[in-house]
Each structure stands twice: as structure tokens, then as C-alpha cells.
Write an enzyme that holds these catalytic residues in place. Sequence first.
Site, PDB file in Angstrom:
ATOM      1  CD  GLU A  73      -2.925   1.294   2.228  1.00 39.45           C
ATOM      2  OE1 GLU A  73      -3.081   0.338   3.007  1.00 39.45           O
ATOM      3  OE2 GLU A  73      -3.617   2.336   2.282  1.00 39.45           O
ATOM      4  CD  GLU A  98       1.852   8.228   5.125  1.00 43.09           C
ATOM      5  OE1 GLU A  98       0.921   7.829   4.426  1.00 43.09           O
ATOM      6  OE2 GLU A  98       2.271   9.414   5.081  1.00 43.09           O
ATOM      7  CG  ASP A 125       8.498   8.721  -2.966  1.00 42.29           C
ATOM      8  OD1 ASP A 125       7.491   8.066  -3.271  1.00 42.29           O
ATOM      9  OD2 ASP A 125       9.002   9.591  -3.698  1.00 42.29           O
ATOM     10  CG  ASP A 148      -1.714  13.686  -0.733  1.00 40.20           C
ATOM     11  OD1 ASP A 148      -2.559  13.921   0.142  1.00 40.20           O
ATOM     12  OD2 ASP A 148      -0.633  13.115  -0.503  1.00 40.20           O
ATOM     13  CE  LYS A 152      -3.231  26.466  -6.490  1.00 36.10           C
ATOM     14  NZ  LYS A 152      -2.338  26.980  -5.472  1.00 36.10           N
ATOM     15  CG  ASP A 184     -12.566  12.362  -2.096  1.00 30.98           C
ATOM     16  OD1 ASP A 184     -11.370  12.125  -2.348  1.00 30.98           O
ATOM     17  OD2 ASP A 184     -12.918  13.264  -1.301  1.00 30.98           O
ATOM     18  CE1 TYR A 220      -6.827  13.159   3.851  1.00 31.09           C
ATOM     19  CE2 TYR A 220      -6.393  11.066   4.945  1.00 31.09           C
ATOM     20  CZ  TYR A 220      -6.063  12.386   4.703  1.00 31.09           C
ATOM     21  OH  TYR A 220      -4.985  12.940   5.332  1.00 31.09           O
TER      22      TYR A 220
END
Length: 238
Positions: A73, A98, A125, A148, A152, A184, A220
Amino acid sequence: MKGQDSAVRPHREIVSFVRRSARMNPSQERAWRDHRDTYLVEIARGPMSTSVEPQEALDWAEIFARTAPTIVEIGAGNGDSLVATSAAHPVMNVIGFEVFEPALASTFAKLAAKNLSNARVVLADGVQGLRWLVPSGSLEAVHAFFPDPWHKARHHKRRLVRPETCELIADRLRPGGVLRLATDWEDYAFAMREVLDASSLTNVHDGWAPRFDERPVTKYEARGLAAGRVVYDLCYRR
Ligand SMILES: C[S@@+](CC[C@H](N)C(=O)[O-])C[C@H]1O[C@@H](n2cnc3c(N)ncnc32)[C@H](O)[C@@H]1O
């Protein structure tokens, strides 16, 4: 001057996260202290605290003290999905990447509360982790839930789901292994579809995947639903 400068400064890869303050609350500090030896995998680091030194893939059989089908994950956050996956699949090894230490500490606490021994977490990472720590063709599945969104346009290059990452993931999956995603943010969901449809992976479904029922509702997802957004799941196979 410019050339000289770039020769001395380490090359910075574009990453999908921002380093945040790593202050832990007292229970996270306790979990970090009590459980890091059990769950945290130490690695050789590159120039940044979250980067991974080019190295040979880790000996996961030694780390888990067994050989087993493996799920990775990326961006495991507070560990809710990682813990659910580990609990649901005791026969599998589960590796989480993470970059936010307090989130890792929360994950340790949840794994320890359930006495789970089939999960390990790497503070790094996940893209570099896959590149350097995970052998080609070795994974049953890769999960990235609510990555994330980087709204933009000039930040889209920071999105986790981009062509290079998808090819890296495709390479690390075993033939038949799957990439599962959820978001989402509608524009990111469609961008994911576009990137993946152009990749070497194949959509398992005719369009969006049904909600992956092993995925718990994280904060989230709850936030997105509360704001009236639709959650999109995707599932692609090597
Ligand atoms: C929006 S949160 C979602 C967390 C979790 N998957 C969930 O659904 O609750 C995204 C997480 O991914 C982490 N992250 C982002 N890019 C990453 C990367 N390249 N490697 C590892 N973690 C990453 C962030 O630190 C953050 O915790």
C-alpha cells in the site's frame, strides 16, 4: 553557474507529498517507541529523509520470516486500510509506505492492538520504495487509496497516478496481480482512467470498479462523501 550548481546539488525527484511537521501526540510517541522494532523496516536512505538509496531489493522473506504473496500500500496514512488488509489476509505479507511519521505511529498502534504479525511499514516515498526495495513481478496487489489530488494543473506532475508510476507498478506486480485505487476527486478519477487505459495494465471492469469491500471508510472518504462527492474505485490487472 547554473550547470555548476546542478552538479553539486542532489537531483530532486518530483514527489507526490509535502513534508509536514512530524510532531507526535503522546500515544503516538508511545506506539513509536514500543512497536517500531516490530513493524518499521529500516532502509538505506537517499539525500532526503523520505528518499531511498539505490540498493538491492530487501530480503522480505527474512523480514517477514516467511515467503508469502505480498500486497503493497502506498500512502497508507493512519493505517486503517493496511490494518484491515492484514487482518483479512493472514496468509499474505502486507507492506505499507508512508512519509508521515505520526501516521506510521498510529498504524503501529492499530497493528499491535490486533496482534498482527503479517504487516511491515517503511518510512519512505512509496515510488522510490517500489523502485528500489521490491523485486519485479513479485506483488499480488498494489493499493493506493485517496492519494493526494494535487488540484492545480501545474501540480498534476506530482500526482501519484502518472504514466511512469503506473509502469513501475505494472512491473512490480506478478502477472495477474492488481492495482486498486480509490479517489473522491472526479477530475483525478478520470485522469487515473486515462493514464491507466494508456498503460500496459488492463481494466478488470468495464469502467469503474465496484467499491472494494475490503476498504474501510477512512476520514478522507468520509470527508468526500460529507461534501457530496462521489467516490470512484478503479482496479487494473497486469
Ligand atoms: C490523502 S492521504 C490518504 C491516506 C489513506 N490512504 C486513507 O485513505 O486514509 C494520502 C497519504 O499518502 C501519503 N503519501 C503521499 N505520497 C506518498 C508517497 N509517494 N509515498 C508514501 N506516502 C505518500 C501522505 O503522507 C498521506 O498520508
